[in-house]
Design an enzyme around this catalytic site. Sequence first.
Site, PDB file in Angstrom:
ATOM      1  N   HIS A  13     -60.881  11.981  22.626  1.00  0.00           N
ATOM      2  CA  HIS A  13     -61.622  12.483  24.007  1.00  0.00           C
ATOM      3  C   HIS A  13     -62.787  11.351  24.445  1.00  0.00           C
ATOM      4  O   HIS A  13     -63.720  11.203  23.741  1.00  0.00           O
ATOM      5  CB  HIS A  13     -62.472  13.784  23.797  1.00  0.00           C
ATOM      6  CG  HIS A  13     -63.366  14.356  24.685  1.00  0.00           C
ATOM      7  ND1 HIS A  13     -63.202  15.588  24.979  1.00  0.00           N
ATOM      8  CD2 HIS A  13     -64.080  13.791  25.706  1.00  0.00           C
ATOM      9  CE1 HIS A  13     -64.021  16.018  25.884  1.00  0.00           C
ATOM     10  NE2 HIS A  13     -64.544  14.791  26.560  1.00  0.00           N
ATOM     11  N   HIS A  15     -64.265   9.157  28.149  1.00  0.00           N
ATOM     12  CA  HIS A  15     -64.519   8.992  29.741  1.00  0.00           C
ATOM     13  C   HIS A  15     -64.629   7.677  29.964  1.00  0.00           C
ATOM     14  O   HIS A  15     -65.504   6.935  29.477  1.00  0.00           O
ATOM     15  CB  HIS A  15     -65.698   9.664  30.061  1.00  0.00           C
ATOM     16  CG  HIS A  15     -65.856  11.202  29.751  1.00  0.00           C
ATOM     17  ND1 HIS A  15     -65.341  12.141  30.648  1.00  0.00           N
ATOM     18  CD2 HIS A  15     -66.102  11.949  28.971  1.00  0.00           C
ATOM     19  CE1 HIS A  15     -65.232  13.299  30.023  1.00  0.00           C
ATOM     20  NE2 HIS A  15     -65.883  13.094  29.034  1.00  0.00           N
ATOM     21  N   ARG A  17     -64.267   6.232  33.359  1.00  0.00           N
ATOM     22  CA  ARG A  17     -64.735   6.248  34.742  1.00  0.00           C
ATOM     23  C   ARG A  17     -63.632   5.374  35.361  1.00  0.00           C
ATOM     24  O   ARG A  17     -62.621   5.316  35.178  1.00  0.00           O
ATOM     25  CB  ARG A  17     -66.248   5.764  34.682  1.00  0.00           C
ATOM     26  CG  ARG A  17     -67.201   6.437  33.714  1.00  0.00           C
ATOM     27  CD  ARG A  17     -67.259   7.807  33.919  1.00  0.00           C
ATOM     28  NE  ARG A  17     -68.326   8.320  33.049  1.00  0.00           N
ATOM     29  CZ  ARG A  17     -68.482   9.641  32.815  1.00  0.00           C
ATOM     30  NH1 ARG A  17     -67.631  10.438  33.060  1.00  0.00           N
ATOM     31  NH2 ARG A  17     -69.365  10.090  32.185  1.00  0.00           N
ATOM     32  N   ASN A  41     -62.011  13.556  34.466  1.00  0.00           N
ATOM     33  CA  ASN A  41     -63.092  14.088  35.453  1.00  0.00           C
ATOM     34  C   ASN A  41     -63.730  12.929  36.157  1.00  0.00           C
ATOM     35  O   ASN A  41     -64.781  12.716  36.164  1.00  0.00           O
ATOM     36  CB  ASN A  41     -64.088  14.848  34.947  1.00  0.00           C
ATOM     37  CG  ASN A  41     -65.012  14.035  33.843  1.00  0.00           C
ATOM     38  OD1 ASN A  41     -64.348  13.116  33.176  1.00  0.00           O
ATOM     39  ND2 ASN A  41     -66.214  14.471  33.545  1.00  0.00           N
ATOM     40  N   LYS A  96     -56.897  19.202  30.879  1.00  0.00           N
ATOM     41  CA  LYS A  96     -58.238  19.479  30.434  1.00  0.00           C
ATOM     42  C   LYS A  96     -58.540  20.326  31.333  1.00  0.00           C
ATOM     43  O   LYS A  96     -58.604  20.236  32.620  1.00  0.00           O
ATOM     44  CB  LYS A  96     -58.888  18.185  30.485  1.00  0.00           C
ATOM     45  CG  LYS A  96     -60.310  18.390  30.231  1.00  0.00           C
ATOM     46  CD  LYS A  96     -60.685  18.525  28.886  1.00  0.00           C
ATOM     47  CE  LYS A  96     -62.203  18.952  28.625  1.00  0.00           C
ATOM     48  NZ  LYS A  96     -63.150  17.848  28.793  1.00  0.00           N
ATOM     49  N   HIS A 133     -63.062  22.605  27.464  1.00  0.00           N
ATOM     50  CA  HIS A 133     -64.456  22.443  27.625  1.00  0.00           C
ATOM     51  C   HIS A 133     -64.753  23.763  27.532  1.00  0.00           C
ATOM     52  O   HIS A 133     -65.182  24.609  28.350  1.00  0.00           O
ATOM     53  CB  HIS A 133     -65.082  21.456  28.981  1.00  0.00           C
ATOM     54  CG  HIS A 133     -66.539  21.477  28.713  1.00  0.00           C
ATOM     55  ND1 HIS A 133     -67.136  20.247  28.787  1.00  0.00           N
ATOM     56  CD2 HIS A 133     -67.464  22.757  28.697  1.00  0.00           C
ATOM     57  CE1 HIS A 133     -68.414  20.345  28.563  1.00  0.00           C
ATOM     58  NE2 HIS A 133     -68.667  21.826  28.556  1.00  0.00           N
ATOM     59  N   HIS A 170     -65.385  18.991  21.664  1.00  0.00           N
ATOM     60  CA  HIS A 170     -66.904  18.667  21.400  1.00  0.00           C
ATOM     61  C   HIS A 170     -67.596  19.802  21.085  1.00  0.00           C
ATOM     62  O   HIS A 170     -68.542  20.455  21.709  1.00  0.00           O
ATOM     63  CB  HIS A 170     -67.268  18.103  22.537  1.00  0.00           C
ATOM     64  CG  HIS A 170     -67.080  18.475  23.777  1.00  0.00           C
ATOM     65  ND1 HIS A 170     -67.339  19.922  24.053  1.00  0.00           N
ATOM     66  CD2 HIS A 170     -66.887  18.006  25.038  1.00  0.00           C
ATOM     67  CE1 HIS A 170     -66.974  19.974  25.589  1.00  0.00           C
ATOM     68  NE2 HIS A 170     -66.521  18.783  25.891  1.00  0.00           N
ATOM     69  N   ASP A 245     -66.376  11.990  22.914  1.00  0.00           N
ATOM     70  CA  ASP A 245     -66.590  12.282  24.030  1.00  0.00           C
ATOM     71  C   ASP A 245     -67.774  11.142  24.696  1.00  0.00           C
ATOM     72  O   ASP A 245     -68.795  11.538  25.190  1.00  0.00           O
ATOM     73  CB  ASP A 245     -67.549  13.599  24.233  1.00  0.00           C
ATOM     74  CG  ASP A 245     -67.921  14.104  25.533  1.00  0.00           C
ATOM     75  OD1 ASP A 245     -67.325  13.822  26.533  1.00  0.00           O
ATOM     76  OD2 ASP A 245     -68.438  15.272  25.464  1.00  0.00           O
ATOM     77  N   HIS A 249     -73.108   6.772  31.448  1.00  0.00           N
ATOM     78  CA  HIS A 249     -73.776   7.021  32.974  1.00  0.00           C
ATOM     79  C   HIS A 249     -74.803   5.851  33.001  1.00  0.00           C
ATOM     80  O   HIS A 249     -75.247   5.508  31.850  1.00  0.00           O
ATOM     81  CB  HIS A 249     -74.414   8.204  33.081  1.00  0.00           C
ATOM     82  CG  HIS A 249     -73.613   9.454  33.002  1.00  0.00           C
ATOM     83  ND1 HIS A 249     -73.062   9.901  34.302  1.00  0.00           N
ATOM     84  CD2 HIS A 249     -73.303  10.320  32.028  1.00  0.00           C
ATOM     85  CE1 HIS A 249     -72.314  10.961  33.972  1.00  0.00           C
ATOM     86  NE2 HIS A 249     -72.541  11.075  32.618  1.00  0.00           N
ATOM     87  N   ALA A 261     -75.425  14.546  32.509  1.00  0.00           N
ATOM     88  CA  ALA A 261     -75.010  14.887  31.060  1.00  0.00           C
ATOM     89  C   ALA A 261     -73.974  13.929  30.432  1.00  0.00           C
ATOM     90  O   ALA A 261     -73.018  13.563  31.170  1.00  0.00           O
ATOM     91  CB  ALA A 261     -74.442  16.246  31.093  1.00  0.00           C
TER      92      ALA A 261
HETATM   93  C1  NCD Z   1     -69.018  14.458  30.084  1.00  0.00           C
HETATM   94  C2  NCD Z   1     -69.166  13.358  31.635  1.00  0.00           C
HETATM   95  O1  NCD Z   1     -70.201  12.557  31.456  1.00  0.00           O
HETATM   96  O2  NCD Z   1     -68.182  13.167  32.169  1.00  0.00           O
HETATM   97  N1  NCD Z   1     -70.535  14.770  29.906  1.00  0.00           N
HETATM   98  C3  NCD Z   1     -70.924  15.330  28.872  1.00  0.00           C
HETATM   99  O3  NCD Z   1     -72.099  15.647  28.743  1.00  0.00           O
HETATM  100  N2  NCD Z   1     -70.084  15.490  27.840  1.00  0.00           N
HETATM  101  C4  NCD Z   1     -68.171  15.511  30.622  1.00  0.00           C
HETATM  102  C5  NCD Z   1     -67.872  16.369  29.409  1.00  0.00           C
HETATM  103  O4  NCD Z   1     -67.049  16.115  28.481  1.00  0.00           O
HETATM  104  O5  NCD Z   1     -68.454  17.477  29.598  1.00  0.00           O
HETATM  105 ZN    ZN Z   2     -66.025  14.894  27.728  1.00  0.00          ZN
END
Ligand code: NCD
Ligand code: ZN
Length: 341
Positions: A13, A15, A17, A41, A96, A133, A170, A245, A249, A261
């Site tokens: 899992h 991200h 970007r 996402n 997802k 999620h 998560h 996860d 950011h 988040a």
């Molecule tokens: C994730 C994200 O920033 O894309 N943020 C998070 O707080 N975990 C999205 C997600 O997995 O919920």
């Molecule tokens: Zn995530």
Amino acid sequence: LQSITIRRPDDWHVHFRQGEMLANMVPLTSRHFKRARVMPNTDPPILTGAQALIYHGEIMAVAPAGFETKMTIKVVPETTPAIVREAFGLGIDAGKLYPDGVTTLSANGVRDFKALSPVFAEMEKLGMVLCLHGEDPGEDVFCLDREERFLKTLQWILDKFQGLKVVMEHLSTAEAVYVVEHFPTKNLAATVTPHHLENTLNDVIDGGLRPHHYCKPIAKRPEDRDRLIRAVTRLGQTKFFLGTDSAPHYRESKECDCGAAGVFTAPLALPLLAQIFEENGALGQLEAFTSVNGANFYGLPLNEETITLVREPWTVPDEYSGVVPLRAGKEIRWQVASDLG
Ligand code: NCD
Ligand code: ZN
């Protein structure tokens, strides 16, 4: 014990970007992980198999040789069985699902789960995994109760689609751990992140607001964190595996009036896990969690390569390309041998 060698881990899992962020993030994951399951996402999101293949190409363009990804499509109210079938035909083995509005880039997500029954039935038929999620998006639901309140939706899905393979992503509560541990078949598994094994809500909001510890689901009570640790370190456990996860950011998007988040952990996930497992007398169970259970659940071969962790302290950098990592500026006792200077 000064070092430990395990099968090369996978991150189920993550991200990555897009654009410059993607180019910076992929190498930080591929340094330690052989495979990664990439979350859809993005902006715009990955909704079809064709889009997933384009995104896969963007990742491969910045990835070193040998790194592999497993792509996902985002399951949204508009997803159809035909979209699922086409994606599966293109090699996309998971979808997802984000409930509406519960996390970063989850607007226009799912509220009506029953309406998606034809999609779940198609995924069940194909053997495509549903990654959830698991948080109830209801406006009336208190933020710390969202995961527990989602468990009735999870139960509905598992009852109705008994052949569907489901990953609760998560995990953050003792209640969810209980449900996964006690589920009678191999169709339900869960990912656990390093930060949910490390932090409680105190680390987010007590003694100062810590935006870089803020993620969804929000870190909960000490009892929840300890229950998660017991679950992942239990000898012979097969249902829990690593999904970092890691959710980068830029600093400005976290340190502001309405912070995003997501906790960024890719470069330190493995060293921190070694430390946590060691503290709990469970280094011997680390490999099952990081390198075996996930592949087995997804029906993929185990990695043949290995990675060695050494007991050699290092200090986590304050920033990686504008992103503040978990434990920035703090020491971790373990590191990956190939990272040693
Ligand atoms: C994730 C994200 O920033 O894309 N943020 C998070 O707080 N975990 C999205 C997600 O997995 O919920
Ligand atoms: Zn995530």
